[in-house]
Design a protein around this motif. Structure first.
Motif, mmCIF file in Angstrom:
data_model
loop_
_atom_site.group_PDB
_atom_site.id
_atom_site.type_symbol
_atom_site.label_atom_id
_atom_site.label_comp_id
_atom_site.label_asym_id
_atom_site.label_seq_id
_atom_site.Cartn_x
_atom_site.Cartn_y
_atom_site.Cartn_z
ATOM 1 N N GLU A 73 0.839 -1.195 0.000
ATOM 2 C CA GLU A 73 0.000 0.000 0.000
ATOM 3 C C GLU A 73 0.876 1.248 0.000
ATOM 4 O O GLU A 73 0.626 2.179 -0.748
ATOM 5 C CB GLU A 73 -0.923 0.011 1.232
ATOM 6 C CG GLU A 73 -1.952 -1.084 1.249
ATOM 7 C CD GLU A 73 -2.942 -0.961 0.111
ATOM 8 O OE1 GLU A 73 -3.357 0.167 -0.211
ATOM 9 O OE2 GLU A 73 -3.306 -1.998 -0.469
ATOM 10 N N ASP A 74 1.894 1.255 0.882
ATOM 11 C CA ASP A 74 2.762 2.419 0.964
ATOM 12 C C ASP A 74 4.087 2.045 1.610
ATOM 13 O O ASP A 74 4.224 0.976 2.216
ATOM 14 C CB ASP A 74 2.099 3.543 1.747
ATOM 15 C CG ASP A 74 2.440 4.924 1.185
ATOM 16 O OD1 ASP A 74 3.478 5.061 0.506
ATOM 17 O OD2 ASP A 74 1.673 5.860 1.440
ATOM 18 N N VAL A 75 5.058 2.966 1.485
ATOM 19 C CA VAL A 75 6.417 2.734 1.965
ATOM 20 C C VAL A 75 6.971 4.031 2.547
ATOM 21 O O VAL A 75 6.730 5.107 2.009
ATOM 22 C CB VAL A 75 7.355 2.285 0.812
ATOM 23 C CG1 VAL A 75 8.772 2.055 1.311
ATOM 24 C CG2 VAL A 75 6.817 1.059 0.117
ATOM 25 N N ALA A 76 7.723 3.895 3.626
ATOM 26 C CA ALA A 76 8.506 5.007 4.165
ATOM 27 C C ALA A 76 9.938 4.520 4.338
ATOM 28 O O ALA A 76 10.164 3.426 4.877
ATOM 29 C CB ALA A 76 7.947 5.480 5.505
ATOM 30 N N VAL A 77 10.899 5.310 3.872
ATOM 31 C CA VAL A 77 12.322 4.994 4.045
ATOM 32 C C VAL A 77 13.020 6.267 4.508
ATOM 33 O O VAL A 77 12.982 7.276 3.812
ATOM 34 C CB VAL A 77 12.978 4.494 2.734
ATOM 35 C CG1 VAL A 77 14.452 4.174 2.973
ATOM 36 C CG2 VAL A 77 12.241 3.286 2.175
ATOM 37 N N LEU A 78 13.621 6.197 5.684
ATOM 38 C CA LEU A 78 14.349 7.334 6.235
ATOM 39 C C LEU A 78 15.742 6.882 6.633
ATOM 40 O O LEU A 78 15.905 5.796 7.211
ATOM 41 C CB LEU A 78 13.621 7.901 7.453
ATOM 42 C CG LEU A 78 12.229 8.437 7.167
ATOM 43 C CD1 LEU A 78 11.200 7.395 7.536
ATOM 44 C CD2 LEU A 78 11.987 9.702 7.935
ATOM 45 N N HIS A 79 16.735 7.703 6.317
ATOM 46 C CA HIS A 79 18.122 7.370 6.644
ATOM 47 C C HIS A 79 18.792 8.578 7.277
ATOM 48 O O HIS A 79 18.642 9.696 6.810
ATOM 49 C CB HIS A 79 18.890 6.954 5.391
ATOM 50 C CG HIS A 79 20.078 6.089 5.692
ATOM 51 N ND1 HIS A 79 21.110 6.494 6.508
ATOM 52 C CD2 HIS A 79 20.389 4.844 5.288
ATOM 53 C CE1 HIS A 79 22.011 5.528 6.590
ATOM 54 N NE2 HIS A 79 21.592 4.510 5.852
ATOM 55 N N ARG A 80 19.536 8.330 8.342
ATOM 56 C CA ARG A 80 20.238 9.397 9.052
ATOM 57 C C ARG A 80 21.577 9.696 8.417
ATOM 58 O O ARG A 80 22.215 8.846 7.809
ATOM 59 C CB ARG A 80 20.539 8.969 10.503
ATOM 60 C CG ARG A 80 19.396 8.994 11.471
ATOM 61 C CD ARG A 80 19.106 10.326 12.098
ATOM 62 N NE ARG A 80 20.197 11.004 12.772
ATOM 63 C CZ ARG A 80 20.525 10.836 14.041
ATOM 64 N NH1 ARG A 80 19.850 9.984 14.800
ATOM 65 N NH2 ARG A 80 21.509 11.524 14.572
ATOM 66 N N THR A 81 22.025 10.924 8.640
ATOM 67 C CA THR A 81 23.386 11.323 8.325
ATOM 68 C C THR A 81 23.978 11.956 9.572
ATOM 69 O O THR A 81 23.265 12.249 10.531
ATOM 70 C CB THR A 81 23.437 12.344 7.166
ATOM 71 O OG1 THR A 81 22.642 13.474 7.519
ATOM 72 C CG2 THR A 81 22.960 11.734 5.864
ATOM 73 N N GLY A 82 25.276 12.159 9.532
ATOM 74 C CA GLY A 82 25.957 12.763 10.673
ATOM 75 C C GLY A 82 26.445 11.710 11.644
ATOM 76 O O GLY A 82 26.494 10.521 11.345
ATOM 77 N N ARG A 83 26.799 12.166 12.838
ATOM 78 C CA ARG A 83 27.316 11.282 13.881
ATOM 79 C C ARG A 83 26.163 10.615 14.626
ATOM 80 O O ARG A 83 25.277 11.298 15.128
ATOM 81 C CB ARG A 83 28.177 12.069 14.856
ATOM 82 C CG ARG A 83 28.769 11.200 15.948
ATOM 83 C CD ARG A 83 29.637 12.012 16.878
ATOM 84 N NE ARG A 83 29.950 11.250 18.085
ATOM 85 C CZ ARG A 83 31.151 11.160 18.600
ATOM 86 N NH1 ARG A 83 32.168 11.786 18.052
ATOM 87 N NH2 ARG A 83 31.354 10.447 19.689
ATOM 88 N N LEU A 84 26.207 9.284 14.670
ATOM 89 C CA LEU A 84 25.191 8.502 15.371
ATOM 90 C C LEU A 84 25.865 7.727 16.497
ATOM 91 O O LEU A 84 26.884 7.049 16.287
ATOM 92 C CB LEU A 84 24.484 7.525 14.434
ATOM 93 C CG LEU A 84 23.393 8.123 13.561
ATOM 94 C CD1 LEU A 84 23.975 8.961 12.445
ATOM 95 C CD2 LEU A 84 22.532 7.030 13.007
ATOM 96 N N GLU A 85 25.283 7.820 17.663
ATOM 97 C CA GLU A 85 25.811 7.136 18.836
ATOM 98 C C GLU A 85 25.266 5.702 18.895
ATOM 99 O O GLU A 85 24.284 5.359 18.219
ATOM 100 C CB GLU A 85 25.426 7.903 20.105
ATOM 101 C CG GLU A 85 25.898 9.352 20.120
ATOM 102 C CD GLU A 85 27.412 9.517 20.048
ATOM 103 O OE1 GLU A 85 28.145 8.641 20.537
ATOM 104 O OE2 GLU A 85 27.857 10.540 19.494
ATOM 105 N N ILE A 86 25.875 4.879 19.723
ATOM 106 C CA ILE A 86 25.431 3.503 19.914
ATOM 107 C C ILE A 86 23.950 3.517 20.322
ATOM 108 O O ILE A 86 23.544 4.291 21.187
ATOM 109 C CB ILE A 86 26.275 2.789 21.003
ATOM 110 C CG1 ILE A 86 27.765 2.840 20.667
ATOM 111 C CG2 ILE A 86 25.791 1.363 21.238
ATOM 112 C CD1 ILE A 86 28.139 2.277 19.323
ATOM 113 N N GLY A 87 23.156 2.676 19.659
ATOM 114 C CA GLY A 87 21.734 2.572 19.962
ATOM 115 C C GLY A 87 20.845 3.487 19.148
ATOM 116 O O GLY A 87 19.630 3.304 19.132
#
Length: 118
Positions: A73-87
Motif C-alpha cells: 500500500e505504501d512505503v517510508a524509508v528514512l536514513h540518518r546522516t551525521g554522527r550517530l551514537e550507539i543505539g
C-alpha cells in the motif's frame, strides 16, 4: 510515500502514520541501529555522509520497486546522516500491505537493497 535523508532523529510514529491505510492488514517497521561492535572490533559511534538528492532518488526507486513487487500500500524509508551514537537508529523502513508475509518479505528486501545501492 515518505522518503528522506536527514540529520534529525528518525521518528517511528511519523513513518507508521505515513504508511497507514484502511486496506492494510499489516504494517511492518524495521529499525537499523548502531551497535557497539563490528567484525570483532569495538565501535564508539558511526558517521554517515550522503548526497541527499541522489540517495533519496535511489531510495524512492527502491520503494517504488518494492510496492510493485510485493503489492504494498505504501512505503517510508528514512536514513540518518551525521554522527550517530550507539543505539541510535540509522535506517527506518515502514511498509504497509494487505498481509503480513508480504510485509516481512518487502521489509527484508528493502533493507538488503538499500545496503547495496544507497
Amino acid at each position: 510515500m515518505l522518503i528522506r535523508v536527514t540529520a534529525e532523529i528518525l521518528d517511528t510514529n511519523e513513518a507508521v502514520a505515513a504508511v497507514e491505510s484502511p486496506a492494510a492488514g499489516a504494517v511492518n517497521v524495521f529499525l537499523g541501529v548502531v551497535r557497539n561492535n563490528n567484525l570483532g572490533r569495538s565501535v564508539q559511534y558511526l558517521e554517515y555522509d550522503a548526497y541527499p538528492a541522489m540517495a533519496e532518488k535511489v531510495m524512492r526507486e527502491l520503494a517504488d520497486a518494492a510496492k510493485e513487487r510485493f503489492g504494498l500500500e505504501d512505503v517510508a524509508v528514512l536514513h540518518r546522516t551525521g554522527r550517530l551514537e550507539i543505539g541510535e537508529a540509522s535506517l527506518l523502513i515502514a511498509v504497509s500491505c494487505g498481509h503480513r508475509a508480504e510485509s516481512f518479505e518487502a521489509g527484508h528486501w528493502l533493507v538488503n537493497e538499500i545496503k547495496k545501492k544507497v
